[in-house]
Design a protein around this motif. Structure first.
Motif, short mmCIF file in Angstrom:
data_model
loop_
_atom_site.label_atom_id
_atom_site.label_comp_id
_atom_site.label_asym_id
_atom_site.label_seq_id
_atom_site.Cartn_x
_atom_site.Cartn_y
_atom_site.Cartn_z
N LEU A 55 0.95 -1.28 -0.03
CA LEU A 55 -0.09 0.03 -0.09
C LEU A 55 0.84 1.40 0.19
CD1 LEU A 55 -2.77 -0.98 2.52
CD2 LEU A 55 -3.23 -0.62 0.14
N GLU A 59 0.80 4.13 -2.62
CA GLU A 59 0.45 5.49 -2.48
C GLU A 59 1.60 6.40 -2.97
OE1 GLU A 59 -1.11 7.99 1.29
OE2 GLU A 59 -0.05 6.20 1.59
N PHE A 67 -4.74 7.84 -4.70
CA PHE A 67 -4.43 6.81 -4.02
C PHE A 67 -5.94 6.59 -2.97
CE2 PHE A 67 -3.78 4.76 0.38
CZ PHE A 67 -3.30 3.52 -0.16
N TYR A 71 -7.97 3.31 -2.76
CA TYR A 71 -8.27 2.71 -1.45
C TYR A 71 -9.81 2.52 -1.27
CZ TYR A 71 -7.73 1.85 3.51
OH TYR A 71 -7.38 1.14 4.87
N ASP A 72 -10.21 3.51 -1.82
CA ASP A 72 -11.96 3.36 -1.70
C ASP A 72 -12.49 2.08 -2.23
OD1 ASP A 72 -12.05 5.60 -0.40
OD2 ASP A 72 -12.70 6.89 -1.54
N CYS A 74 -11.04 -0.80 -2.80
CA CYS A 74 -10.31 -2.01 -2.27
C CYS A 74 -11.52 -2.45 -1.06
CB CYS A 74 -9.03 -1.90 -1.43
SG CYS A 74 -7.68 -1.25 -2.55
N LYS A 76 -12.28 -4.18 2.40
CA LYS A 76 -11.53 -4.02 3.85
C LYS A 76 -12.38 -5.08 4.73
CE LYS A 76 -11.02 0.57 2.58
NZ LYS A 76 -11.50 0.54 1.22
N ARG A 104 -3.80 -1.63 7.25
CA ARG A 104 -4.08 -0.39 7.44
C ARG A 104 -5.44 -0.31 8.22
NH1 ARG A 104 -2.39 4.23 3.01
NH2 ARG A 104 -0.27 3.64 2.77
N ILE A 109 -6.78 -5.51 3.83
CA ILE A 109 -7.29 -4.65 2.65
C ILE A 109 -6.75 -5.60 1.41
CG2 ILE A 109 -6.80 -2.64 0.98
CD1 ILE A 109 -7.66 -2.17 4.15
#
Length: 392
Positions: A55, A59, A67, A71-72, A74, A76, A104, A109
């Motif tokens: 990650l 990033e 990023f 990330y949104d 991905c 979780k 994270r 993730i």
């Protein structure tokens, strides 16, 4: 893009596409050559788990805004480790496998390989040529060209970055055969099923283990369940099956086969599994099933070859890994971030850049391969003899 010679990139895998994003941000011209007809030409394989290092590398390349968007999308999952279940009884056999997964926000993730490639490709579409199988290269005093399977040649580039996977012909040429990828003889199947099939399980990352075959070996499955997606019928969760040598066999040893043939084998191997686990296979999306061979590059470390000032290797083309530990893709994107940063700082090619990259890459990649191999020894019974084991 400037008028300088482009950087040539063989292959459009994760490491190549993320490197391209880095070059795009630095306004360094590039061309990518991919042997497939499109990004979706072949099965994309299993869902990838992203480590802290992976990650961070992504990033670094994308920057904070892009990023955040990455990330949104991905997935979780809560929990910090695998929950291991006996596949026959469905009972938990140990509290946690000692392998920390959270990367994270205390979450695991993950993202599908296809989604990840599609995201990384954004902005580079005009610089990718499909149906271009790179088989060789030729050098000139001021650059390099790639040679394609039909005998044609590319434009001259300032550098060649080899990122076309473990079957790369050009990585073997560059390293004079020192880069090797071993066939572990262990085989697997990737599959997907609708969320409804997973209703017997709670959120988490699971490993199901079937040790009922005695000396034949075992079959295990890894899957990831995200509670927030459980009620969305449009979402499918993936799983990855691994069988000891001889337990999973593709017809005619053709592991490119996808669909019902692979699905039927997965269903047969899990026929006596616990009722709460069987729906993952009985309700699987048959046309998404795909075989795979588990390979690993040299366990003792990334080899040293004679450095070439204009040509180097990234991703699976230099350090393929077993699925144990979920380390391979994370190491590949670290390559992209490192080489992209060096090229960005230099504004493109400069003398010594490939050596600086390779010296740093060998340190973390060798550690990653050793870790992945060590975990696979314990989980799958893999054994590699660097002198006698078969290579691919």
């Amino acid at each position: 893009m400037s008028s300088q010679q482009p950087i040539l990139i063989a292959g459009a895998g994760l490491s190549s596409l993320l490197l391209a994003r880095s070059l795009l941000r630095s306004h360094i011209p590039f061309q990518i050559f991919e042997r497939d007809a499109s990004l979706s030409f072949r099965g994309q394989g299993y869902r990838l788990r992203l480590s802290t290092e992976g990650l961070d590398a992504i990033e670094d390349v994308l920057g904070p805004d892009e990023f955040g968007r990455f990330y949104d999308i991905c997935g979780k999952t809560g929990g910090s480790g695998f929950t291991a279940l006996n596949a026959i009884t469905g009972e938990q056999v140990e509290h946690k496998v000692p392998e920390k997964l959270g990367s994270r926000d205390g979450l695991t993730i993950g993202i599908a390989r296809g989604e990840m490639r599609k995201f990384f490709l954004e902005g580079s579409e005009d610089f990718v040529q499909f149906n271009k199988n790179v088989v060789d290269y030729e050098e000139s005093p001021n650059g390099v060209k790639v040679i394609f399977g039909d005998g044609s040649r590319s434009v001259e580039g300032s550098m060649l970055i080899i990122g076309d996977g473990l079957k790369s012909k050009v990585s073997k040429k560059l390293s004079e055969g020192k880069i090797k990828h071993y066939d572990t003889l262990v085989r697997g199947i990737h599959g997907q099923a609708p969320t409804l099939a997973f209703k017997g399980l709670e959120e988490g990352v699971y490993r199901f283990v079937d040790d009922s075959r005695g000396e034949e070996g075992n079959v295990s499955v890894i899957t990831n369940i995200r509670s927030k997606d459980m009620d969305d019928p449009s979402i499918q969760f993936g799983w990855t099956m691994v069988g000891s040598p001889g337990l999973i066999k593709a017809p005619n040893d053709d592991y490119t086969i996808i669909g019902k043939t692979a699905a039927d084998i997965a269903k047969s191997l899990t026929a006596n599994w616990s009722p709460k686990l069987k729906p993952l296979f009985t309700e699987m999306v048959e046309n998404e099933a795909a075989f795979w061979k588990i390979t690993c590059s040299t366990p003792s470390g990334v080899p040293v070859w004679k450095n070439h000032p204009r040509i180097t290797v990234i991703g699976d083309a230099v350090h393929s890994m077993t699925p144990a530990g979920g380390i391979g893709a994370n190491t590949a994107v670290r390559d992209s971030a490192l080489l992209g940063r060096l090229l960005g700082e230099a504004g493109g090619y400069r003398e010594g850049i490939t050596k600086e990259y390779e010296d740093k890459m060998r340190v973390y990649a060798s550690e990653a391969v050793a870790t992945s191999y060590g975990l696979a020894e314990k989980q799958f019974g893999i054994r590699i003899d660097e002198e006698t084991s078969p290579t691919v």
